[in-house]
Write a protein that holds these residues in place. Structure first.
Motif, mmCIF file in Angstrom:
data_model
loop_
_atom_site.group_PDB
_atom_site.id
_atom_site.type_symbol
_atom_site.label_atom_id
_atom_site.label_comp_id
_atom_site.label_asym_id
_atom_site.label_seq_id
_atom_site.Cartn_x
_atom_site.Cartn_y
_atom_site.Cartn_z
ATOM 1 N N ALA A 54 0.831 -1.209 0.000
ATOM 2 C CA ALA A 54 0.000 0.000 0.000
ATOM 3 C C ALA A 54 0.861 1.253 0.000
ATOM 4 O O ALA A 54 0.549 2.224 -0.695
ATOM 5 C CB ALA A 54 -0.937 -0.004 1.204
ATOM 6 N N LYS A 55 1.962 1.234 0.746
ATOM 7 C CA LYS A 55 2.818 2.426 0.799
ATOM 8 C C LYS A 55 3.375 2.757 -0.583
ATOM 9 O O LYS A 55 3.466 3.923 -0.965
ATOM 10 C CB LYS A 55 3.910 2.292 1.854
ATOM 11 C CG LYS A 55 4.785 1.092 1.764
ATOM 12 C CD LYS A 55 5.646 0.968 3.032
ATOM 13 C CE LYS A 55 6.207 -0.404 3.217
ATOM 14 N NZ LYS A 55 5.241 -1.405 3.622
ATOM 15 N N VAL A 56 3.727 1.746 -1.358
ATOM 16 C CA VAL A 56 4.221 1.963 -2.717
ATOM 17 C C VAL A 56 3.092 2.513 -3.595
ATOM 18 O O VAL A 56 3.304 3.449 -4.369
ATOM 19 C CB VAL A 56 4.824 0.664 -3.297
ATOM 20 C CG1 VAL A 56 5.050 0.787 -4.792
ATOM 21 C CG2 VAL A 56 6.127 0.325 -2.582
ATOM 22 N N ARG A 57 1.908 1.964 -3.464
ATOM 23 C CA ARG A 57 0.763 2.475 -4.246
ATOM 24 C C ARG A 57 0.513 3.949 -3.925
ATOM 25 O O ARG A 57 0.257 4.750 -4.829
ATOM 26 C CB ARG A 57 -0.491 1.643 -3.979
ATOM 27 C CG ARG A 57 -0.444 0.267 -4.602
ATOM 28 C CD ARG A 57 -1.805 -0.427 -4.612
ATOM 29 N NE ARG A 57 -2.468 -0.471 -3.326
ATOM 30 C CZ ARG A 57 -2.287 -1.409 -2.393
ATOM 31 N NH1 ARG A 57 -1.425 -2.393 -2.614
ATOM 32 N NH2 ARG A 57 -2.961 -1.376 -1.262
ATOM 33 N N HIS A 58 0.599 4.307 -2.653
ATOM 34 C CA HIS A 58 0.366 5.711 -2.266
ATOM 35 C C HIS A 58 1.420 6.631 -2.872
ATOM 36 O O HIS A 58 1.088 7.716 -3.362
ATOM 37 C CB HIS A 58 0.370 5.855 -0.747
ATOM 38 C CG HIS A 58 -0.691 5.069 -0.069
ATOM 39 N ND1 HIS A 58 -0.597 4.689 1.245
ATOM 40 C CD2 HIS A 58 -1.865 4.561 -0.504
ATOM 41 C CE1 HIS A 58 -1.671 3.998 1.589
ATOM 42 N NE2 HIS A 58 -2.448 3.904 0.533
ATOM 43 N N ARG A 116 11.068 -6.665 -4.631
ATOM 44 C CA ARG A 116 11.536 -5.572 -3.773
ATOM 45 C C ARG A 116 11.766 -4.305 -4.596
ATOM 46 O O ARG A 116 12.305 -4.332 -5.699
ATOM 47 C CB ARG A 116 12.821 -5.978 -3.059
ATOM 48 C CG ARG A 116 13.367 -4.872 -2.144
ATOM 49 C CD ARG A 116 14.512 -5.346 -1.293
ATOM 50 N NE ARG A 116 13.985 -6.256 -0.286
ATOM 51 C CZ ARG A 116 14.478 -7.465 -0.035
ATOM 52 N NH1 ARG A 116 15.524 -7.908 -0.691
ATOM 53 N NH2 ARG A 116 13.933 -8.222 0.890
ATOM 54 N N VAL A 117 11.364 -3.190 -4.006
ATOM 55 C CA VAL A 117 11.609 -1.860 -4.552
ATOM 56 C C VAL A 117 12.137 -0.989 -3.415
ATOM 57 O O VAL A 117 12.167 -1.417 -2.256
ATOM 58 C CB VAL A 117 10.328 -1.234 -5.159
ATOM 59 C CG1 VAL A 117 9.796 -2.082 -6.299
ATOM 60 C CG2 VAL A 117 9.272 -1.018 -4.082
ATOM 61 N N VAL A 118 12.508 0.222 -3.754
ATOM 62 C CA VAL A 118 12.985 1.170 -2.754
ATOM 63 C C VAL A 118 12.126 2.423 -2.820
ATOM 64 O O VAL A 118 11.914 2.978 -3.899
ATOM 65 C CB VAL A 118 14.456 1.569 -3.004
ATOM 66 C CG1 VAL A 118 14.932 2.547 -1.950
ATOM 67 C CG2 VAL A 118 15.334 0.360 -3.071
#
Length: 130
Positions: A54-58, A116-118
């Motif tokens: 969710a944090k990546v989507r945001h 994994r992403v950053v």
């Protein structure tokens, strides 16, 4: 503690659980526990995570200029917050550097994760209290 003093930077090198605050599409805050590394010389804070989170989507929903976010850590009366613009990085060299820094700070190498992403945060403001 003075911001960017050696004491402040040392606090960001100690092993502490942190929080990342992003904004949902409705503007409400989404706060989750994360590991954070801070590279003061580059002005970057980094959070490794799964690309489907969710944090990546945001962060992605904010578009090219990046999402306004904050990361924070607390230890008794000591606290430190970094605020800035976040962008999702997927390039292998960026992911590898973030994993290396995470392993150094948290004294453990995260398990392999091909998704994994950053989340890279260009720090605009540093706050804290020693």
């Amino acid at each position: 503690m003075a911001i960017h003093s050696e004491q402040y930077l040392e606090f960001w090198r100690e092993r502490h659980l942190c929080t990342l605050t992003t904004l949902r599409p409705d503007g409400s805050p989404h706060v989750v526990p994360v590991g954070v590394t801070y590279d003061a010389a580059a002005g970057l804070a980094r959070v490794i995570t799964n690309g489907a989170s969710a944090k990546v989507r945001h962060v992605r929903a904010a578009g090219a200029e990046g999402a306004r976010v904050a990361v924070c850590q607390v230890d008794g009366r000591r606290w430190a917050t970094l605020e800035g613009r976040a962008r999702v990085r997927t390039e292998p060299e960026h992911v590898a550097e973030a994993v290396r820094r995470y392993a150094e700070r948290y004294e453990r190498t995260p398990r392999p994760n091909p998704e994994r992403v950053v989340i890279e945060i260009a720090v605009e403001r540093a706050l804290g209290n020693g």
